[in-house]
Each structure stands twice: as structure tokens, then as C-alpha cells.
Design a protein around this motif. Structure first.
Motif, PDB file in Angstrom:
ATOM      1  N   SER A 152      36.468 -20.151 -28.635  1.00 18.46           N
ATOM      2  CA  SER A 152      35.394 -20.351 -27.643  1.00 18.46           C
ATOM      3  C   SER A 152      34.142 -19.561 -28.024  1.00 18.46           C
ATOM      4  N   LEU A 153      33.019 -20.007 -27.489  1.00 16.04           N
ATOM      5  CA  LEU A 153      31.763 -19.281 -27.697  1.00 16.04           C
ATOM      6  C   LEU A 153      31.882 -17.866 -27.121  1.00 16.04           C
ATOM      7  N   HIS A 154      32.564 -17.757 -25.991  1.00 19.73           N
ATOM      8  CA  HIS A 154      32.795 -16.443 -25.383  1.00 19.73           C
ATOM      9  C   HIS A 154      33.442 -15.481 -26.383  1.00 19.73           C
ATOM     10  N   SER A 155      34.459 -15.979 -27.092  1.00 19.37           N
ATOM     11  CA  SER A 155      35.173 -15.101 -28.029  1.00 19.37           C
ATOM     12  C   SER A 155      34.309 -14.762 -29.250  1.00 19.37           C
ATOM     13  N   LEU A 209      29.875 -12.887 -18.279  1.00 21.31           N
ATOM     14  CA  LEU A 209      29.639 -14.041 -17.397  1.00 21.31           C
ATOM     15  C   LEU A 209      30.285 -15.299 -17.970  1.00 21.31           C
ATOM     16  N   MET A 210      30.195 -15.458 -19.290  1.00 17.88           N
ATOM     17  CA  MET A 210      30.840 -16.618 -19.922  1.00 17.88           C
ATOM     18  C   MET A 210      32.355 -16.547 -19.732  1.00 17.88           C
ATOM     19  N   GLY A 211      32.901 -15.351 -19.881  1.00 20.52           N
ATOM     20  CA  GLY A 211      34.346 -15.178 -19.767  1.00 20.52           C
ATOM     21  C   GLY A 211      34.845 -15.465 -18.362  1.00 20.52           C
ATOM     22  N   ALA A 215      26.154 -10.832 -20.660  1.00 16.60           N
ATOM     23  CA  ALA A 215      26.121 -12.291 -20.812  1.00 16.60           C
ATOM     24  C   ALA A 215      27.509 -12.823 -21.191  1.00 16.60           C
ATOM     25  N   THR A 216      28.172 -12.123 -22.088  1.00 14.85           N
ATOM     26  CA  THR A 216      29.505 -12.545 -22.536  1.00 14.85           C
ATOM     27  C   THR A 216      30.524 -12.450 -21.401  1.00 14.85           C
ATOM     28  N   THR A 254      33.429 -17.370 -16.124  1.00 15.06           N
ATOM     29  CA  THR A 254      33.326 -18.816 -15.874  1.00 15.06           C
ATOM     30  C   THR A 254      34.505 -19.556 -16.498  1.00 15.06           C
ATOM     31  N   GLU A 255      34.782 -19.195 -17.749  1.00 15.81           N
ATOM     32  CA  GLU A 255      35.863 -19.841 -18.484  1.00 15.81           C
ATOM     33  C   GLU A 255      37.203 -19.636 -17.759  1.00 15.81           C
ATOM     34  N   THR A 258      23.950  -8.318 -24.081  1.00 13.03           N
ATOM     35  CA  THR A 258      24.840  -9.346 -24.632  1.00 13.03           C
ATOM     36  C   THR A 258      26.243  -9.242 -24.036  1.00 13.03           C
TER      37      THR A 258
END
Length: 290
Positions: free
Chosen positions: A123-126, A180-182, A177-178, A184-185, A174
Motif C-alpha cells: 500500500s501507499l501507506h506502507s 491518516l492514510m493508515g 499524513a501517513t 482510513t485504510e 509526513t
């Protein structure tokens, strides 16, 4: 007297921001715990989803909250009389703990994925998360080598300081931001019945957690970017001041803090000259090795 009042008002504003960021950070940590204990399987280290849960809790506690506090530790006015070296140790120490917690939290994810045969690092998160951890460890290593150990020449410190500051703030932003992505995922994966789109209470709680992380980040970045909250260069003024200028941190400070009616504007321009001259050297952290 007006200058003193302005100083106090500014100090009050700083304290209000500091209290707000500590509160928001603390509440974020609490919400992450409520999330994993109330809505998820709690915490354990056995390859179950409860092992995965260490990930959000440790990232928010270490990589977000502790890193944020580490960033603003030089700004605390009551530490300006402490040695800069002590503050460097606190800054480095908090960042080191944050780093350790971030690594443990990543081990938890890989361990959980491997136990459940879930693929890693797709994933982009990772991708961005791993990048942030790598840069953070580089930042930490270089920070120790250049600014904490007494071997680096002053010129190198002066050259690297703006890069160190920029990198630190960028990595911090960053990481948020990461996170927040995590979040959501995780909500999209975990909320099946009712779905995330049905806004169950868990979704609302965790969305609020994400909002708090953004607020925390913006408070820290604001405090870190105000030039007038910088730690004043005191010691070097004595060594490097221009001829005839008053050394800062000695007479000037006492004259400025008591509200005598001496002509302060004259005094301040002198101090300003000394400060401009010394700021480069101070940023380089020379005083701690003197």
C-alpha cells in the motif's frame, strides 16, 4: 514597562498553545486506546489482530505525540537558563524513544501479516511510512553525530542546521499524513457490518482521532516556526559580541526584565546587533562544546 507587558502576553500565548498541544496529543493517545480496547481486540503479541493494534497505539504515542514534543522542547522559555547541552539530550532522548516505538509498531504489523499470510509493503501507506522511518533514523543518526557529539566543526553545524530543521518538520508532517492514510485504510478494511459508509460509532471516533492528529501537527508546526519563540543565543554573546555591544544574557537581560525607565530602544539595538552576529554560531550549537 510596555515591553515587559508584551513579553508576558507573548509568554501567555505560548503557554496556551503548549497546553493545547499537550492536551490534544494526550487525548489522541487516549482515543487510540479506546479504539483498540473498546472496538477492536485490545492488545497482545500473538499474531492475532490484537498484535496489529500495537501499530496505531505506538505510532500515535511515539511517532506523533513524542516527536511533536521533541520538536518544541527548545522553545520552552523556562529552559532558556538551562544548558543547551541538557536540552539537546532531552531532544535526542525523546526522538530516540519515538524511534524505538515506531520500529516496534512496524514489527507488530509485519509479524501480524506474516502470521495471517497477508502481503507486506503493497500500500501507499506502507511505502511512505517506511520512507519516513528510514529518513527519521538517518535524521537521528546525523543529529547525534553532528550536533550532540563534540567533534563536528562549527562550520559544518552552521551549514547543516537549516537542513536538520527542515527535515525534522517535513518528516513530522509526513508521519501525520501517513497516520491518516493508515487510519482510513484500517477503517475501510475492518468495518464490514455495518460498513464504514454507514458511519457507525467506531468510524466517528476514529475520524475524530484523525482530526485531532491534524490539529496537533498544526499546533506543533506553528510553535516551531515562530521566530520570536526561538531559544535566545545567550552564552556566545560574551565570546563573540561586537566591541561595545552589551553581552546578552547578562546586564541586558536584567535591565530588560525590570521595568526601569532606561532608554531601552538604544539598548535593544545594541542587543540586536550582538544577536545577529551570534545567531549563526549559536544555531551551530557551539555553546554546548565551549
Amino acid at each position: 514597562a510596555a515591553h515587559g507587558a508584551r513579553k508576558m502576553e507573548d509568554y501567555g500565548r505560548f503557554l496556551a498553545l503548549l497546553a493545547s498541544s499537550l492536551l490534544v496529543g494526550f487525548v489522541s493517545v487516549i482515543l487510540s486506546l479506546v479504539w483498540v480496547f473498546h472496538y477492536r481486540e485490545g492488545l497482545s503479541w500473538d499474531g492475532s489482530p490484537a498484535e496489529f493494534n500495537w501499530h496505531p497505539v505506538l505510532i500515535i504515542t511515539g511517532f506523533v505525540f513524542m516527536q511533536g514534543i521533541a520538536i518544541i522542547v527548545y522553545r520552552l522559555p523556562w529552559t532558556w537558563k538551562c544548558s543547551k547541552l541538557l536540552m539537546k539530550f532531552i531532544h535526542a532522548g525523546l526522538n530516540t524513544i519515538a524511534m524505538i516505538l515506531a520500529i516496534v509498531s512496524m514489527v507488530a504489523v509485519f509479524d501480524f501479516h506474516n502470521a495471517k499470510n497477508i502481503p507486506n509493503m503493497y500500500s501507499l501507506h506502507s511505502w511512505i511510512g517506511l520512507t519516513a522511518v528510514i529518513f527519521y533514523s538517518l535524521q537521528l543518526f546525523l543529529g547525534f553525530a553532528v550536533f550532540l557529539l563534540p567533534f563536528a566543526p562549527v562550520r559544518l553545524r552552521v551549514a547543516l542546521m537549516p537542513i536538520h530543521v527542515y527535515s525534522g518538520l517535513t518528516i513530522f508532517a509526513t508521519v501525520i499524513a501517513t497516520a491518516l492514510m493508515g487510519i482510513t485504510e484500517k477503517l475501510i478494511f475492518a468495518l464490514k457490518n455495518p460498513a464504514y459508509s454507514a458511519s457507525p460509532p467506531e468510524a466517528t471516533l476514529v475520524n475524530c482521532l484523525g482530526l485531532l492528529l491534524v490539529i496537533f501537527g498544526s499546533l506543533i508546526l506553528w510553535m516551531a516556526s515562530r521566530p520570536h519563540w526561538k531559544r535566545p543565543p545567550a552564552e556566545n554573546a560574551k565570546i563573540l559580541r561586537p566591541i561595545g555591544a552589551t553581552p546578552e544574557g547578562t546586564e541586558v537581560e536584567s535591565t530588560m526584565t525590570n521595568s526601569s525607565n532606561a532608554d531601552k530602544s538604544d539598548l535593544r539595538s545594541n542587543t540586536e546587533a550582538a544577536r545577529k552576529q551570534n545567531i549563526k554560531f549559536d544555531e551551530a550549537g557551539q555553546r554546548s562544546t565551549m
